[in-house]
Structure formats: C-alpha cells, structure tokens
Motif scaffolding. Structure first.
Motif, PDB file in Angstrom:
ATOM      1  N   ARG A  94      60.816   8.478 -80.695  1.00 18.56           N
ATOM      2  CA  ARG A  94      60.814   6.968 -80.634  1.00 18.56           C
ATOM      3  C   ARG A  94      62.142   6.434 -80.342  1.00 18.56           C
ATOM      4  N   LYS A  95      63.304   6.956 -80.951  1.00 17.39           N
ATOM      5  CA  LYS A  95      64.564   6.446 -80.971  1.00 17.39           C
ATOM      6  C   LYS A  95      65.058   6.796 -79.329  1.00 17.39           C
ATOM      7  N   GLU A 139      62.960   6.960 -76.684  1.00 16.56           N
ATOM      8  CA  GLU A 139      62.063   6.173 -75.778  1.00 16.56           C
ATOM      9  C   GLU A 139      62.816   4.852 -75.982  1.00 16.56           C
ATOM     10  N   ARG A 182      67.208   2.059 -81.706  1.00  9.34           N
ATOM     11  CA  ARG A 182      66.252   2.149 -82.749  1.00  9.34           C
ATOM     12  C   ARG A 182      66.649   2.781 -84.014  1.00  9.34           C
ATOM     13  N   GLU A 205      61.476   0.527 -89.730  1.00 13.87           N
ATOM     14  CA  GLU A 205      61.973   0.931 -88.561  1.00 13.87           C
ATOM     15  C   GLU A 205      62.194  -0.288 -87.670  1.00 13.87           C
ATOM     16  N   GLU A 241      64.080  -2.436 -84.109  1.00  9.35           N
ATOM     17  CA  GLU A 241      64.749  -2.086 -82.610  1.00  9.35           C
ATOM     18  C   GLU A 241      65.839  -3.373 -82.719  1.00  9.35           C
TER      19      GLU A 241
END
Lengths: 264, 161, 787
Positions: free
Chosen positions: C443-444, C446, C454, C643, C645
C-alpha cells in the motif's frame, strides 16, 4: 449584544435614508459575521438596518457576457444556481466552500465583500474574474475594491447592490482551509478571462490580491509547472498560531498550482 | 420591544422581544421550545440548527425580529405525533447520539442535507456536517444514521456484525 | 443471552427524548422568579485586585446584587478544594493555594471569576457587569511551563510555584539498568494542553427555600453526590442533608464536569444571600477560559533495552501544569493516574518516575478523558516506537517480545499496580490482521506512485479503570472512598425501578443498567427504569469518570439484584412449600429443583407486597440496596493501528484506516461500547492532529478561546473506524467488566503520531498540524528559506 434599534427597509433608498439618519447605523446583510460580532459585544451600533427584505438585491441574472449576482444573494444560492454552474462553474464551486451549509444559507456576497475578511473566499473570485462591484452610486473595478484588512473602497454609507462577473473561458478555485475556522488559510482562483489569465490569492495576506508573477508565468499556457519556478515572498503574508507566513507562502504556490491543474 | 409574528411547527405565534434578542432565545425562552440548544457563540457548533422556510439555518446567528412572517420548524416539530421522522428513527437505530446535546441540530441539519442531496456519499455527508460539532460519537454512527435515512444499505449496529 | 439482556445490542432508552427535543438539560430548567448571574472575569493573567467598585453596576436596571471576593471572604465562605493530597518526596505535603469562589486580592488567570452580577434578566446582568470597575495592578504572567518554577509566585505563599515533587519506583535499580543497557532511547516530549469542550456548556441554578431551609442546586455535573459533599463540607454553603443537587440531562462531560466549580457555588450562595433563585449558563467563551483544561505535560524519558530488545528499565521525568489553582482531582492525574501506568503492557522490570507539578497563570488543569493514562500511553508508545526504529526492529515485533503474557497474571508492575488479567498478544494479533499489517508495504508503494507518503503506526495501551479500592486510594491520599451504591426497587405490579449513584451524560446507563437488571432478574427490559442524577432520589455514589460506572456502579446494582434474588428465594420456598436450598432462580423464575413447580419473580414480588401468605420472620417489600467497593482497579487494554497518507506539498494528513481492538472484559451492549470507542478515538485524533490550547507566553491571554482558533474534530476530519473486541473477563467484579469510556482517547494519539512519523520519517509534536508535518517533510531549512 448591546441594545440597538432595528429597521427592516424594503428598498435600497429606504435603507440608505435610515443609515443616514442613524447616529451610528450598521447595515446588516446575512448577519453571519455581524451577529457573532454583536454577540461578543465587539461592536455597538445604534441602529441595525436589515437588508434581508429588499427584494431588488436578491437574485442571479445573465446580462450579456456576464453573470450578475445581487448583493443580498446567499452563498448557497450562488453555489447551487444552475446559471452560475453553467456559465462560471468555478464561482459556484468557490461559493460551495464558504462557511458551512447553514452559514451559506444566510451569508451573502455583498455582506462578505463589504466586510473584506482577509480569510474570506469571495475576493478570490472577484479579483480573478475581474468582476465589477456595483453599489448604490457607482461601479468599482475589482482591482480597486480591496484596500486592506477589513478595508474596502466603499464609502461609509455605500451599499453593494450587485456584483457583475464577466464569464471567463474557465476558472477554478482551490482553498486550503484553516483547520479550526475553516476560513481560507490560502486560496487561489485562476481564471482565463478576456483580458488574459488572472490569478487571485485570498487568505494569505491582509486582503485578496492578484499574483501578477503567476499571471505572467501562465501567459504562455496553463502549465502547472510554470508555477514551480516562482518564489512567493512571505514578507507581507499573515502569520498566526495556525500558520507561519512561510507556510502560507508555500500554500499560495500549491493552491495556485492545483487550480491551474484543474484548468489544464 | 418589538412584536414578531411567525409560524413555529405549524402554529402561528407572536413574541415580544428586544431587537437584540436572538431567534434561538425567543424559541427557548419565549416559546419554551428548549430542544434547540446553544453550544457556542461563534456560529460554529450547530446545536441550534432549525429550519426556516424549509432551509436549515443557525438560530443563534439570527435575530428573532428577522423571523417575521417566516415558517420555522424545530426539532419538536419534526415527528408526526408519535411517529418519528425517518431521520430521528435512524439516529436511534444507529446509535447516532450519546449525550444528546448536539442531536437536535445534527438531525435538523441532516434532514436538510437529504432535501438537497437525497443520496449523499459518505464524503458528502461528512462535508455537509462541517457546521455541526459532536464531541461524543466521533461522527461514525451519525454518518451511518444519515446513510440509513437516505436508504443506503448500512449494517445496523443493532445486528451483530 | 436474552433479547435485551447482557450482551445484546439494544436501542437506548434515553434516545427518544433526545431525538425529539425533549431532553431536559440544566438550561432547559427554569424555576419561578429566577434571576440571572453574569460573572466579571479577570482580563489579566496575573494581577493584584486593589479595589472592586460595584456602585454603578448595583444601580443599573434590573440588578439585584453585585458580589465580590471581599463579600465571600466577609461571609466566611470556604474555598474550593483539591480532594487528593499527594505526598511528595521525603513526605512533603502538597501545597494547595487557596481557591476562593470569587477571587480575592489577586486574580490568577484570564477568566478568573472576580465578581458576579445578579439581575432580573441575563441581558441586564451582562450589561451591568460592564459597569463593575476593577482596579488591577498587573503582575508578570507565569505561562511557560519549563520556566514556571523560577518565575513570580502565583500563590504568594507557595515557593517556586511548586505543588509537589513526587516520585514512584526504584531509582537505584532503574539507574543501574540504564547504565548496563545495550541500547538507551531518550526522548523529550510534550503532551499538549486540551480544552474539553463538552457540547453543553456548564450551567447552574441555585435555589434556597426560606420556609424549609432547603437548598437546591441544578448543575451540569458528572457526580452530583460529590458536588453535594464538597459544597456542604468544604465550601460550607449548606448542611449536607439540606442540600439537594440535581444533575439532570448533561450534555457530555469528558471529565470537565467532575469538578466542583466556583460558578455553581456562587449561584447557590448568592441565591440565599439575595433571596432569589439564580441561573447561570456559560457562554462558550467562558467554557474555553474557565472550564478545567486537560493534559499539559513536558517530559524527558529514557527506555533501556538489552541486546535482544528486551526492555530493562524506564526512567521518566515529567513537569505537569496544574494551572492557577488545584482543581478537584488535579493532583492525582499526573501521579496515580499516570506514573502508575508507566509499565504499559510490558514486562519492564525497573521503572522510576518523577513528577513536578507546578502552578502557572492559566486555567486549572484536571482530568480530561483518560486523565494521566493518555499521557502515559503516549510516552511509552512513542518510546517503544522510537526504540524500534533506532535499533532497526519491527515495531510490532519489539512490542510482542516485551508483552506481559497470559501466564504472568496476576502481574505486579514495578509501579504499584497489580494487573488481574489480560491477553495482550490476542488483541495485537487481531489488530495486525484486521489492519492487514503485512500488506502495508504494497500500500505504501501504491501511495508513493500517487505522490503520497503512507505510514502505519501502532499503539498498545493499558489503563487502570473502575476507580477504585477505597483503602488503596485512601492510603494514597484520596479524600473519599471510591465505591458505588445501587438500589433496586420492585413495584407491586412487578415493574422495576433502579437507582444508581452513578451518572450518565451520554454513556447510556439507562439502557446498560437495565440490560444488566433484565439479565439478572428476568424482568423485561421495557419494565425497567433507571434513575440517576438527583441526590434526593438516588443512593450516594462517587460519580461517573475513569470508566467506572459499569464496573463499580453496575457491580453495586448486580449485588443489589442478588439480594433481591436471595429474598425472593425465601419467599418462593415458602410459597412452594420447599426448602430454600432447593430453589433455583433463572430467567425470572424460582423453581423447585428437579420439579416443574415454580413461581415467577412477579408472583414472588406480589407476595412480598401483599404478604398474606408469607414467611413469618421476613420483612415485606422488595427493595434492596448494595454498596460495592472494588477489590482492584480494572485493566482494559488494546491494540490500535492507524494508517495515514500525507500530502507532501501541504503536510495534510489523511487517516485512511483506523483499527481498534479492545479488551473490555464482558460487554453488556456492544453497540454502546463501539460508540464509546468511536468517540474516544475522535478525541484522541483531535489531540494528535487538531487541538491545542495556546496561551500568549507574555500576556497570558488565551489565544485559542473559540472554535475559530481551537480546532475541534469535525466529521470530515475523521474516518469511519474499524472497532472490535477481544475478551478476558475482569476477575474481581461480579459482571466481569472493565470499562470502555476512555480507551479510544488513550490509545489513539500514539497510533496516529507513530503513523505520521512512519510516513514522513521523523517525529512531529502534537498536534501534528499541516504546517508541522510539512516542515518535517521538507526540513526546517527549507521552511525557513521560504520565509
């Protein structure tokens, strides 16, 4: 609130006569700034003249290549007007970002501009779209209207009857809100007008202003990268517990760039 | 003092107030409609949201005299007799309230949202609520309640998840 | 589990009145003939009061009276107290400066209550208040916490502005372990000052009945019985039996309405003196200035570990801001609710903590949701996270290595507390799974492709709730016991009235306690009504705070229900002509074991009130009271994963996922528990990202005195939350419950701050405003170059 006399005129003429005859009268538009100010006893007018029932001041019309917004038209009405959305969607989008829904239902364009809060949104639109402020006695060009913090070209007894926005080719507003008040900490409106690209900044300085360097940089085309090379001097920008002048300078660039991206 | 006449929850009323009297004070003190609350003095908390002529406004940021001739709905006027308004029922069914103080303004604001936007997204709901502060719920279940009132499929906190 | 009993998701009984506008908050109450109070407050942070001229105000329209600190002193009215005497190093007594209900001779913070104007209308009182002339001689304002001890005295008689210097733990062992450590992580950390901001501002109505001598105080209180006790025994305004305190519907508290404040005392005192009932409702501006604030610590701390990452010692020095006066429970917050929690979930063998509490010219600081425990958790979880990064360890695995294990309970920490039960790895594992911790790197990556930073952050918190064994707190200086009482009263027709000394201001006692009673007694939920908040109606209780209502107040009620059952058993045995020993009770029925002969509880209750056929030696009636003094604190714990962003060009942080897994022991109403967690999370996120009380360091003016400048969490600041629970039942109370009110506010700030640090690669102080995060990303050099 201190005591005052209340008047509810039905015409502009009547309002101005009441203002003239009052010892220390105050015009009230939507009241969304004035009433909190009065509640906190930061002002003590002898008379409050409520413009809320003057029908001639309300409405949005098309006049040739311009959209004319009556001075007592609410932010909510501008934000949801099919006419504004069709002709100047950037203006509708800006109005949608003012205050909260309930404030938008009462607050008006004329009241906002006359107050000229440094962190208000409308100066961005008025300057970028090269609007004309129409008063009971004259027309004031956008570039001549905003004179300083809470200071405008309006005379003491002058009343905004409408604002005339020439329809631009396109326009976009990007705002970074103050996390607490949600007023603009920095807002940038970029418009492609008949006279060229205009970039207006609000929230960052003592009042709204045009960022001419950005306008020049964008003359060759709406390239967001053109903003990258610019330097924003923090010297004249606001600094407070929420944001330093340096951070506001950064936001001016970022918001301008994002507005340009929206147009490109 | 000024006489002000308007309609509240369908009934015609006349109150005698000073020009400086806020609409919320006229409702609470002159008319005993204490469901509309006051939570701040800078027009931000939204505890006082009512409907005037069908639109949500903050009753703390209006003078009572400005209401002359208008039709006002307060939280007390939302239910039809014993039948809760769907938004009220949704707040109960989705645990959209705790201490209840912000709730009347929150519900009145939410009802107006669905008038403007019958099928709001979660983001649109959260943005609409900018003018309504809640300190108890973290907004989670308020958002769920509004989604449910808008007819969205929302898992009910009353059903085990 | 029955439809409405323990464990059921039941819609709240209290909701109907709130959603229809029929709640009854203090400001909704009006008593005949009431006058209105407006307080004249100090515009200066620190000043001698040379003279207060009330003549012009007294002569103003509608004014009934103007009272000042001199009037209070002349009347011999007692002052406000701090109810917890913390003993400092070497047995030194705590230094509590006098706190009169109207400031006398000196004003000590902006907003200090200097005089009161009472008039026929609120507007008249406020108008006249502007005519009160106070001659102040300004003194230097003591604002900066770090230098307060070397500044002018806030209380003339108290040296170095020091309330106490307190210590806990084994200094020698801690120092030795730090000396021998393979790695020591040291941080300096600020826990930002917060303003509680319950949505209902404080309010009070004081009333005196000349005919009976009875006083009544309606007030926005979390603990009306404690208010009655303090106002009678210490402020001395009425004998306790002649004082009724009513806390009706209360619009949120979060700690700020625990305390006994000057304004409510003044309303009560002045109502007798002036002969009129007096109402006061705070404007929000007054709430900002004069509600007790929360947190406000500066701390230096070191965590030692050995070569394989096992924690060996923790050393902490904290300076805690108490504000200008010691509020009701202020002294206990940075000591017994903070120092004792420094073990966290970890088996750190040696801990030493020093706390210096100091006066400043700011509003009093006291308990605010979590009270001490958020400060402890933020400290520990920042240290652990920093240690993991410094030594290249996975933050989750470093935590796991040091967790107290299920087999270790009961676990005696080096800082006084003995944890009864828990399974910390269970909620760690659950949280990591629900948060898809292992999927984070993808995810980071992405997010990076979208230009976003992120980050992921953890927090493992523990709290001590269910305050508290009276003997323990007494030995630590508490002025009261911390038991609760509950009364259960059947009516003749089998309906149940439940009276608690606890108080609900959003927690939903009317529902939760009814569910407990429905399960215990087999009475239908709809036939149960819970009463709280009126000292004339309910048994004494110590109030609602510290996540204690269900664990302590609920346990009292459960025990009262047991008394009912025991009495019912005797009646049933008589009616069924069986031995008591052979009577079972379940689901509202008394049954003769092994038979189908039974009496419903309704029949038994009827017999108790219409005792025509009844045991000879038994009192009629069916009403029982129980007092419950807990044997230990309860220890809720959990793991939170956040989490985020971050937008690099503005520093804006978006919380993209927040996972909370809590062990609250048994859960009575999962819907309510989830709601409590949601609200706590938002408050913790507020502390971490948005909220900050700022005083001008020179003038002492509060710069964040309204919602224009104090940033409250709004709906679009927070995400929808993923909350769930694991369960180890509390071992020492009859319900097995631990408490859930504060967890969210305790556990969330470090999870969010650790996530931000993970995203931007460096730590940011709370609140992590966009500007601070932007500076962290771009470096202060870049930021300064832009200036």
């Amino acid at each position: 609130m201190y005591a005052f006399n209340y008047h509810r005129p039905s015409t502009v003429q009547e309002a101005l006569l009441l203002l003239k005859s009052a010892e220390d009268g105050k015009l009230m538009a939507g009241g969304q700034t004035l009433i909190p100010t009065l509640k906190q006893r930061l002002a003590q007018p002898s008379d409050v003249i409520d413009l809320g029932r003057i029908k001639e001041l309300v409405g949005i019309t098309e006049d040739g290549d311009a959209v004319v917004v009556g001075g007592m038209t609410t932010h909510g009405a501008v934000a949801t007007s099919p006419l504004v959305e069709a002709r100047i969607p950037g203006l509708a989008a800006l109005a949608h970002l003012i205050g909260d829904p309930q404030v938008r239902h009462r607050g008006t364009i004329g009241g906002s501009l006359a107050n000229n809060d440094p962190s208000s949104d409308y100066p961005g639109a008025v300057l970028a779209l090269d609007a004309t402020i129409v008063t009971d006695r004259r027309k004031i060009a956008a570039d001549d209207f905003f004179e300083g913090m809470f200071d405008t070209a309006l005379e003491e007894d002058e009343l905004i009857t409408s604002v005339r926005f020439p329809v631009p080719a396109k326009s976009a507003y990007r705002k970074f809100p103050n996390p607490a008040s949600r007023y603009a900490m920095a807002g940038a409106m970029v418009a492609v007008t008949v006279g060229g690209v205009r970039v207006a900044i609000t929230g960052a300085g003592p009042c709204g202003y045009r960022w001419t360097e950005a306008e020049q940089a964008l003359e060759g085309g709406l390239d967001p990268a053109a903003i990258d090379g610019l330097t924003v001097a923090a010297d004249d920008l606001n600094s407070d517990i929420h944001a330093s002048a340096a951070y506001r300078a950064n936001l001016v660039k970022v918001m301008t760039k994002r507005a340009v991206e929206a147009l490109a | 003092m000024s006489e002000v006449s308007f309609k509240v929850n369908g009934s015609a009323v006349t109150v005698d107030v000073e020009p400086r009297t806020l609409l919320v004070d006229a409702l609470r003190q002159n008319l005993g409609l204490t469901g509309t609350h006051v939570g701040c003095d800078t027009s931000q908390c939204g505890c006082c949201v009512i409907h005037m002529d069908g639109t949500s406004v903050k009753a703390c940021t209006m003078l009572a005299v400005q209401a002359e001739g208008s039709a006002i709905t307060t939280i007390e006027g939302l239910a039809q007799g014993d039948e809760l308004h769907p938004m009220q029922a949704a707040f109960r069914d989705h645990h959209g309230l705790q201490c209840g103080f912000c709730t009347p303004g929150m519900i009145m604001s939410a009802v107006d949202l669905l008038q403007h936007n019958p099928k709001p997204t979660e983001r649109e709901i959260r943005e609409w609520l900018e003018g309504n502060l809640c300190r108890c719920t973290g907004y989670h279940n308020i958002v769920k309640a509004i989604q449910a009132a808008a007819g969205s499929a929302v898992s009910s906190p009353m059903a085990a998840e | 589990m029955t439809e409405h009993g323990i464990g059921a998701r039941v819609a709240r009984k209290e909701d109907k009145r709130f959603i229809t506008g029929h709640g009854r908050y203090t400001d909704d109450i009006n008593v005949p003939g009431q006058a209105y109070a407006f307080f004249v407050r100090s515009p200066l942070a620190h000043a001698r009061i040379n003279r207060v001229d009330t003549a012009a105000a007294t002569a103003a329209p509608g004014v009934i009276g103007v009272l000042t600190g001199a009037d209070v002193a002349a009347a011999g009215v007692g002052g406000l107290i701090c109810g917890w005497a913390v003993t400092g190093k070497g047995g030194a007594a705590m230094k509590a400066g006098a706190h009169p209900i109207l400031a006398h001779q000196k004003a000590r913070y902006v907003g200090d209550h200097v005089a009161v104007v009472v008039a026929r209308t609120y507007t008249q009182a406020r108008d006249a208040a502007e005519l009160v002339e106070v001659d102040y001689a300004e003194l230097p304002a003591v604002i900066d916490l770090a230098t307060a001890r070397d500044a002018t005295s806030v209380h003339d008689e108290i040296e170095r502005n020091t309330v106490y210097e307190w210590e806990l733990g084994d200094q020698a062992a801690t120092d030795a372990a730090l000396g021998n450590a393979a790695h020591v992580t040291t941080i300096e950390i600020t826990n930002n000052r917060l303003i509680p901001n319950a949505m209902e501002p404080r309010a009070a109505i004081g009333q005196y009945d000349v005919g009976t001598g009875q006083h009544t105080l309606y007030t926005t209180s979390q603990n009306p019985h404690v208010a009655r006790l303090v106002i009678s025994a210490f402020v001395g305004l009425a004998a306790e039996h002649q004082l009724r305190v009513v806390a009706p519907d209360v619009g949120g508290g979060f700690g700020s309405k625990i305390f006994i404040y000057a304004e409510e005392c003044v309303c009560l005192w002045a109502s007798k003196k002036l002969g009129v009932p007096i109402k006061w409702v705070a404007e929000r501006t007054e709430s900002f200035l004069a509600d007790a604030h929360g947190r406000d610590h500066v701390t230096k701390a070191s965590l030692a570990m050995d070569a394989d990452g096992t924690f060996t010692a923790l050393k902490v020095h904290t300076t805690a801001n108490m504000g200008a006066y010691l509020s009701t429970f202020a002294s206990s917050v940075p000591t017994y609710l903070y120092g004792t929690l420094l073990a966290g979930q970890y088996k750190t063998p040696a801990i030493y903590c020093e706390v210096d509490a100091v006066y400043t010219n700011t509003a009093p600081v006291d308990a605010y949701r979590g009270a001490g425990r958020p400060e402890a958790t933020y400290l520990i979880e920042t240290l652990v996270e920093t240690a993991a990064r410094e030594t290249g360890r996975d933050p989750a695995e470093l935590r796991r290595r040091n967790l107290i294990q299920p087999g270790d309970f009961p676990y005696q920490t080096p800082v006084a507390l003995a944890y009864d039960t828990g399974n910390y790895e269970a909620h760690l594992d659950t949280a990591l799974e629900l948060a898809d911790y292992n999927g984070f790197p993808a995810r980071k990556a992405e997010a990076a492709s979208r230009g976003k930073l992120r980050g992921i952050g953890l927090s493992c918190y523990i709290e001590a709730c269910g305050l508290a064994p009276s003997q323990v707190v007494g030995s630590l200086g508490a002025g009261v016991g911390l038991w609760e009482a509950g009364k259960v009263r059947f009516s003749v027709t089998g309906k149940l009235q439940v009276f608690t000394g606890s108080h609900s201001h959003g927690q939903g006692h009317e529902t939760t306690f009814a569910q407990v009673m429905a399960s215990k007694l087999g009475v239908h939920y709809d036939d149960i009504e819970v009463f709280h908040g009126d000292t004339d109606q309910t048994p004494m209780g110590m109030g609602t705070y510290g996540s204690r209502s269900l664990a302590v107040g609920g346990s009292a009620l459960a025990n009262a229900a047991d008394k009912i059952i025991e009495k019912g058993r005797r009646i049933a045995a008589h009616l069924l002509e069986a031995s008591e020993r052979d009577i079972d009770f379940a689901n509202g029925r008394f049954t003769v074991r092994g038979t189908n002969r039974e009496k419903t509880i309704g029949e038994v209750v009827f017999a108790a009130y219409v005792p025509h056929n009844y045991p000879e030696d038994l009192e009629p009636g069916m009403e029982e009271t129980a007092f419950y003094d807990p044997a230990n604190f309860t220890f809720p714990a959990g793991t939170y994963v956040c989490e985020v962003e971050v937008e690099p060009d503005t520093g804006t942080v978006e919380i993209v996922k927040f996972t909370a897994v809590d062990d609250f022991g048994k859960v009575v109403n999962p819907m309510i528990v989830e709601g409590q967690v949601h609200g706590g999370l938002a408050q913790g996120i507020g502390q971490a990202m948005l909220e900050n009380a700022v005083y001008d360091p020179a003038s002492g003016q509060l710069l964040t005195g309204s919602y224009m400048d104090y940033c409250m969490p709004r709906a679009d600041d927070v995400p929808s939350f993923d909350v769930s629970t694991t369960e180890t039942a509390c071992t020492h109370n009859p319900l097995g419950v631990k408490g859930c009110g504060e967890a969210g506010a305790i556990g969330s700030p470090p999870a969010l701050m650790n996530a931000i640090a993970d995203a931007v690669g460096t730590r940011v102080s709370m609140p992590a405003t966009p500007e601070k995060v932007w500076q962290a990303i771009h470096g202060s050099a870049v930021a300064q170059a832009a200036e």
